[in-house]
Design an enzyme around this catalytic site. Structure first.
Site, PDB file in Angstrom:
ATOM      1  N   ARG A   4       0.822  -1.207   0.000  1.00 12.82           N
ATOM      2  CA  ARG A   4       0.000   0.000   0.000  1.00 12.82           C
ATOM      3  C   ARG A   4       0.855   1.256   0.000  1.00 12.82           C
ATOM      4  NH1 ARG A   4      -3.834  -0.796   4.209  1.00 12.82           N
ATOM      5  NH2 ARG A   4      -5.222  -1.533   2.570  1.00 12.82           N
ATOM      6  N   TYR A   5       1.934   1.263   0.752  1.00 15.10           N
ATOM      7  CA  TYR A   5       2.798   2.429   0.871  1.00 15.10           C
ATOM      8  C   TYR A   5       4.017   2.276  -0.037  1.00 15.10           C
ATOM      9  CZ  TYR A   5      -0.031   3.173   5.053  1.00 15.10           C
ATOM     10  OH  TYR A   5      -1.072   3.345   5.924  1.00 15.10           O
ATOM     11  N   ARG A  50       7.349   0.159   1.677  1.00 18.91           N
ATOM     12  CA  ARG A  50       7.189  -0.915   2.653  1.00 18.91           C
ATOM     13  C   ARG A  50       5.979  -1.784   2.285  1.00 18.91           C
ATOM     14  NH1 ARG A  50       5.990   4.019   4.060  1.00 18.91           N
ATOM     15  NH2 ARG A  50       4.213   4.604   5.358  1.00 18.91           N
ATOM     16  N   CYS A 107      -3.379 -17.461  15.287  1.00 14.68           N
ATOM     17  CA  CYS A 107      -3.001 -16.607  16.415  1.00 14.68           C
ATOM     18  C   CYS A 107      -2.986 -17.446  17.691  1.00 14.68           C
ATOM     19  CB  CYS A 107      -3.988 -15.457  16.587  1.00 14.68           C
ATOM     20  SG  CYS A 107      -3.945 -14.239  15.259  1.00 14.68           S
ATOM     21  N   CYS A 145      -8.822 -11.992  18.876  1.00 16.28           N
ATOM     22  CA  CYS A 145      -9.504 -10.767  19.289  1.00 16.28           C
ATOM     23  C   CYS A 145     -10.841 -10.675  18.570  1.00 16.28           C
ATOM     24  CB  CYS A 145      -8.655  -9.548  18.954  1.00 16.28           C
ATOM     25  SG  CYS A 145      -6.958  -9.609  19.594  1.00 16.28           S
ATOM     26  N   CYS A 177     -11.120  -8.422  15.278  1.00 14.74           N
ATOM     27  CA  CYS A 177     -10.008  -8.667  14.350  1.00 14.74           C
ATOM     28  C   CYS A 177     -10.275  -8.091  12.958  1.00 14.74           C
ATOM     29  CB  CYS A 177      -9.742 -10.162  14.240  1.00 14.74           C
ATOM     30  SG  CYS A 177      -8.404 -10.568  13.091  1.00 14.74           S
ATOM     31  N   ARG A 182      -8.743  -8.822  10.282  1.00 16.35           N
ATOM     32  CA  ARG A 182      -8.600  -9.840   9.231  1.00 16.35           C
ATOM     33  C   ARG A 182      -9.409 -11.100   9.546  1.00 16.35           C
ATOM     34  NH1 ARG A 182      -2.897  -8.293   9.805  1.00 16.35           N
ATOM     35  NH2 ARG A 182      -2.721  -6.459   8.496  1.00 16.35           N
ATOM     36  N   ASP A 202     -11.876  -0.635  13.230  1.00 13.16           N
ATOM     37  CA  ASP A 202     -12.195  -0.779  11.815  1.00 13.16           C
ATOM     38  C   ASP A 202     -13.656  -1.186  11.588  1.00 13.16           C
ATOM     39  OD1 ASP A 202      -9.632  -0.115  10.936  1.00 13.16           O
ATOM     40  OD2 ASP A 202      -8.919  -2.176  11.171  1.00 13.16           O
ATOM     41  N   ASP A 225      -7.532   4.011  10.090  1.00 21.12           N
ATOM     42  CA  ASP A 225      -7.058   3.256   8.934  1.00 21.12           C
ATOM     43  C   ASP A 225      -8.177   3.342   7.897  1.00 21.12           C
ATOM     44  OD1 ASP A 225      -5.316   1.779   7.426  1.00 21.12           O
ATOM     45  OD2 ASP A 225      -5.029   0.218   8.940  1.00 21.12           O
ATOM     46  N   LYS A 254      -3.261   4.635   6.847  1.00 18.80           N
ATOM     47  CA  LYS A 254      -3.444   5.255   8.160  1.00 18.80           C
ATOM     48  C   LYS A 254      -3.449   6.782   8.045  1.00 18.80           C
ATOM     49  CE  LYS A 254      -0.966   1.346  10.136  1.00 18.80           C
ATOM     50  NZ  LYS A 254      -0.669   0.771   8.787  1.00 18.80           N
TER      51      LYS A 254
END
Length: 455
Positions: A116-117, A120, A129, A133, A136, A138, A297, A334, A341
């Site tokens: 995206r950037y 990076r 995981c 959470c 989450c 994703r 999100d 985000d 972000k």
């Protein structure tokens, strides 16, 4: 006077587990809780929690015994409990909800690699995981063993990185990279370090929080072989900071791994400036710098965790000036749809003139700063850094305007819209009339109306 020690807890149901097992990260993973029967050994579930746990197709539930032990069994609104035990509200859809709210898959040149950037990439290396959470980002892939990235996709990721020299920074995430088998993680780090233009390897992980037993001396030695390696952990509430986490962070710091923290602003968990101030101050105590505070999100299942953005601005207002600058994270949204972000903060710049700016501080103190009237601008023509900018095709954005590469940024389809269906006529024939003088390195119009190439 010595500082107040951090707590170390173990639920009564685990009192007879030998320390050797309790401190073994593999035992913790093998004994995770995921059913109504498992949880009711620790505390009484609410009707909402029981309904959620019995719902088909629910996002995966797994909690390590260590992390479950941090829950206050007498508090149905315990901030740790809310993060990992599902509630019926999780099933309720909300306006704006998306499966992939950050458009990560759209920005993936190969499966699992989000570019995206400009310099990076985000490298998704697993869908697993240590615990899961409930908010989450994703959840579309995380926790699903069938969605795990294959060896062939891993090789595609590595090949893309080898062939994309503008990438200097790789962030490993998932899932959680620290749940990978040690040999596989070692191979991944080695393969990345063999690529000459990759300068920085970062790891995003909640394993130190969910499973601090994983942060062994051997693990830290592995990371130290591939420096510079940075790590962001994920702590949302002061109750998550235990002696075990402090010890894990100490081992990482001593191995030369700089540590940051990413929190998510969650209703009922940490949407309070006083909770946030305690959190960031305790993080600094264990040598973890608060890095980001995320707005929650627009992801499936997270509707009941969302707060107004104004709550986040209020929290930053209560941190800036009220605690150490090191302890103030950047509050970000985000961007839904994949914009990345976007920092959001209180407005400290009140006004300005051609030679003066007016500022206010956290107390409401208002001051002026006199700007220089004889400033000699930096000359990019004589600066070797300006002459050798890193290639970032198509993503210069606002800085490209400031650098003089372009004079404007247009929305997609802007020119076609304003053609209003008209064809090419004599007033539209000369494209050069819309090229600004001296900006962008294109042809420039002179006073005579003729077009000449720029010297």
């Amino acid at each position: 006077m010595s500082q107040t020690p951090f707590p170390s807890k173990r639920a009564p149901v685990y009192a007879d587990v030998p320390d050797e097992k309790w401190n073994d990260w593999r035992w913790q993973l093998s004994n995770r809780l995921n059913t109504v029967e498992d949880f009711e050994k620790l505390f009484k579930l609410t009707d909402s929690e029981i309904k959620a746990l019995n719902t088909q197709g629910l996002f995966r539930v797994e909690i390590t015994p260590y992390f479950a032990s941090l829950i206050n069994p007498d508090d149905p609104n315990d901030p740790i409990r809310l993060q990992v035990i599902p509630k019926a509200e999780e099933i309720v859809p909300f306006t704006g909800m998306m499966e992939d709210s950050l458009a990560e898959d759209r920005h993936s040149p190969v499966p699992g690699l989000v570019h995206r950037y400009p310099d990076r990439v985000l490298m998704l290396v697993t869908t697993q995981c240590a615990s899961y959470c409930r908010y989450c980002t994703r959840s579309r892939i995380v926790g699903d063993p069938t969605a795990t990235f294959s060896r062939a996709e891993f090789e595609m990721q590595i090949e893309y990185l080898k062939n994309t020299p503008q990438v200097r920074d790789v962030l490993l995430s998932g899932g959680d990279p620290l749940t990978l088998a040690p040999k596989l993680l070692d191979e991944l780090l080695r393969r990345l370090r063999e690529i000459p233009h990759i300068e920085i390897i970062r790891i995003g992980s909640r394993v130190p929080v969910f499973l601090p037993q994983r942060i062994t001396d051997d693990f830290c030695d592995t990371l130290a072989k591939y420096h510079p390696v940075w790590m962001n952990i994920h702590v949302n509430h002061p109750n998550e900071i235990t002696q075990e986490l402090a010890d894990a962070c100490d081992r990482l710091s001593r191995a030369g791994v700089p540590l940051g923290n990413q929190s998510v602003l969650l209703a009922g968990v940490n949407d309070c400036v006083h909770i946030q101030r305690k959190l960031v101050q305790d993080l600094v105590r264990i040598r973890v710098r608060p890095y980001y505070l995320y707005q929650c999100d627009l992801v499936d299942g997270a509707g009941h965790f969302r707060t107004p953005v104004g709550k986040g601005i209020e929290i930053i207002e209560g941190l800036r000036g009220h605690t150490s600058g090191y302890a103030v994270p950047t509050y970000v949204v985000d961007a839904p749809g994949g914009g990345g972000k976007i920092p959001v903060m209180p407005n400290y710049l009140i006004s300005m003139s051609d030679h003066k700016i007016i500022l206010r501080n956290y107390e409401g103190y208002i001051t002026t700063y006199e700007e220089p009237i004889d400033y000699k601008p930096h000359d990019p023509k004589t600066c070797p850094y300006c002459q050798n900018k890193r290639l970032e095709p198509g993503q210069t954005g606002i800085t490209g305007l400031l650098d003089g590469e372009e004079m404007f940024i247009k929305p997609e389809g802007f020119d076609a819209l304003h053609n209003r269906g008209g064809g090419l006529h004599r007033l539209r024939a000369n494209e050069e009339k819309w090229k600004p003088l001296g900006i962008g390195g294109e042809a420039k119009p002179l006073g005579s109306g003729k077009i000449h190439d720029m010297e």
